[in-house]
Design an enzyme around this catalytic site. Structure first.
Site, PDB file in Angstrom:
ATOM      1  N   GLY A 185      -1.346 -14.461  -1.017  1.00  0.00           N
ATOM      2  CA  GLY A 185      -0.718 -14.233   0.284  1.00  0.00           C
ATOM      3  C   GLY A 185      -1.055 -12.920   0.942  1.00  0.00           C
ATOM      4  N   SER A 186      -0.116 -12.439   1.709  1.00  0.00           N
ATOM      5  CA  SER A 186      -0.344 -11.373   2.672  1.00  0.00           C
ATOM      6  C   SER A 186      -0.833 -10.073   2.047  1.00  0.00           C
ATOM      7  CB  SER A 186       0.947 -11.100   3.429  1.00  0.00           C
ATOM      8  OG  SER A 186       0.831  -9.913   4.164  1.00  0.00           O
TER       9      SER A 186
END
Lengths: 133, 420
Positions: free
Chosen positions: A62-63
């Site tokens: 993810g981020s």
């Protein structure tokens, strides 16, 4: 006792209980630095505390804000003690490196093969490029 | 692995540009060692995600740079922050966070970064082009730069972004190297109907599946129609970087390094092919539509930040309509894009219809949504994916049309024909 050679990404020494994640967790959005717990409601281990554990996780996820969340968790004392990944993850690595620069706290990160035999809770010792079960 | 520094880099490491840049060079070198690099590489630009406030550690770090005399040496843009500087009244968080977030933003501007405050720097007029080495953070921007622009950035995160900007260097590794940019996995969407592929909402769903399947591999998506827009590819990439760690994809026939599948794969035979069916798309949508409440309280568009063309599309969809009084309707976008949309005459009528524009930040990372009970709808898979954990809402992913119809009616309206 079993010694496993690992590739050392962030070098350090730690001995702590293992937590094996069924799926990678995104530290940004999926982990709360204040409580040290997984908060991704879609994660099978949502609610689990990672504080002080050697976290076995296939990869990062993810981020790219995950570095900040890890550094903040280190500052707050809620971070995992170490990570054992199967692939290099630069984003978690950066969080650990910055926490070391700014706070002097080392969070070792090593790369190992697929360690499917790890029992949750068993003590894992990491010392540079050696992992001992 | 040791990273060999040039004489100039070694001088910087030894403190020739002050202790701030020396710390940054240590980080770049140590990351290079982790990545297996043997040397560093110059960059021509950077995009910084570290300006979003996550806590005191971010301030402690940037203060070490500022107090250590650091300044950026390449053109550097700033990602979203926690605050909307143009509409400060929208921030519903505490004063302590406002103060700290402001201090963090000020520190990055003091380092010489441009106050762009957008997660979509690729929507600016000046943007990197094929073959440019850059250091971009923010996962959706990374995917877009690599995939759609053909610029080269590794999957950088907080801290290394600004470390690269003040040193002008990144590890010579990862996605900066041609051999690491080839596809090893094929995602085939050609079984989807032309009708489904003409719907913007299908792209984030393809992205979710791509992100989940790809791991750290680079996928080549085949079967996307020639009508696919940059906005569609933006949504695909953003979703893929939420459900997985996607840093690059090829859209065969559309993106610059994928004129053919063979070119995208660099002449190698891909390891495997995944075929996406309409049922997969439907299941992905359903996964992002699990709510217990049936009361609609907000609509949240613009994650990543809406482009000028997306605001235009919303303007057309909302013409003659008004947002129901029980629904808050937010559109997050960059301040430059909002100014351009204003010049085109789209902003005032949308505001009059009940739309609230949010700039410099986004509604899922900071307290802006005024009612977080009930259901929040979004046309962004990334928003629907992260908002429940971040701001405690129940979320539904939906098409723009569904969002608009629901906002007007004041209740959740699904168009199941879309997803059949």
């Amino acid at each position: 006792m079993m010694r496993v050679p690992v590739r050392c990404i962030v070098s350090g020494t730690v001995s702590a209980p293992a937590i094996v994640l069924d799926e990678p967790v995104s530290f940004w959005g999926g982990f709360d630095a204040h409580s040290g717990r997984i908060i991704d409601q879609q994660h099978p281990q949502c609610g689990l505390s990672l504080t002080g554990a050697v976290v076995f996780m296939r990869s990062g996820r993810g981020s790219s804000s995950a570095s900040s969340v890890l550094a903040e968790a280190v500052r707050l004392g809620t971070a995992p003690a170490a990570f054992v990944l199967q692939e290099t993850d630069e984003i978690l690595t950066l969080g650990a490196l910055v926490a070391e620069e700014v706070y002097g706290t080392v969070t070792p990160i090593v790369i190992a093969g697929d360690l499917t035999d790890i029992e949750p809770g068993q003590t894992v010792t990491i010392d540079g490029d050696t992992l001992t079960l | 692995m040791t990273v060999q520094l040039t004489n100039e880099e070694q001088l910087v490491l030894d403190g020739s540009r002050g202790p701030g840049v020396a710390m940054a060079m240590r980080l770049v070198r140590r990351l290079g060692e982790a990545m297996g690099a043997t040397e560093l590489r110059p960059i021509s630009g950077a995009h910084i995600d570290s300006c979003l406030y996550h806590g005191q550690s971010g301030l402690d770090f940037v203060n070490a740079l500022v107090n250590g005399g650091a300044e950026v040496v390449v053109p550097t843009t700033l990602n979203v922050s926690s605050l909307d500087l143009l509409h400060p009244e929208l921030f519903l968080g505490d004063e302590e966070t406002r103060t700290s977030a402001t201090a963090l933003m000020d520190a990055y501007v003091a380092l010489g970064c441009e106050p762009t405050w957008t997660c979509a720097p690729y929507q600016r007029t000046v943007r990197p082009t094929v073959g440019d080495d850059i250091a971009w953070a923010e996962s959706n921007a990374i995917v877009f730069a690599n995939s759609v622009l053909g610029a080269r950035t590794h999957r950088y995160g907080d801290f290394i972004d600004i470390a690269a900007a003040v040193t002008g260097r990144v590890p010579n590794a990862g996605l900066h190297l041609t051999e690491n940019r080839y596809a090893s996995l094929v995602i085939d969407v050609s079984e989807l109907s032309a009708e489904l592929l003409a719907t913007s909402a299908v792209f984030p769903m393809i992205g979710l599946l791509v992100g989940r399947s790809a791991g750290n591999d680079i996928p080549a998506v085949v079967g996307l129609p020639p009508t696919t827009t940059e906005d569609d590819l933006k949504a695909l990439g953003a979703a893929g970087a939420s459900s997985g760690s996607l840093a690059m994809f090829h859209a065969v026939g559309l993106t610059p390094e994928a004129p053919t599948l063979d070119a995208a794969c660099g002449g190698h035979v891909p390891q495997h092919t995944i075929t996406v069916s309409a049922a997969d798309i439907r299941a992905a949508r359903d996964e992002l539509s699990q709510t217990t409440s049936t009361t609609l309280t907000s609509i949240n568009l613009g994650t990543p930040h809406y482009s000028v063309s997306e605001i235009g599309k919303l303007h057309r969809a909302m013409t003659g309509k008004t947002v129901h009084e029980s629904v808050a309707f937010y559109v997050s976008t960059g301040r430059d894009v909002l100014a351009e949309a204003g010049l085109r005459g789209w902003v005032a009528p949308l505001e009059a219809a009940g739309v609230t524009f949010v700039t410099d930040t986004c509604t899922y990372i900071t307290p802006i949504v005024r009612d977080t009970t009930g259901v929040a709808m979004s046309d962004s898979a990334k928003w629907a994916y992260y908002a429940p954990g971040n701001i405690g809402v129940e979320s539904i992913f939906a098409s723009l049309g569904e969002c608009v119809e629901s906002a007007v009616a004041g209740r959740i309206i699904r168009d199941d024909r879309l997803w059949a």
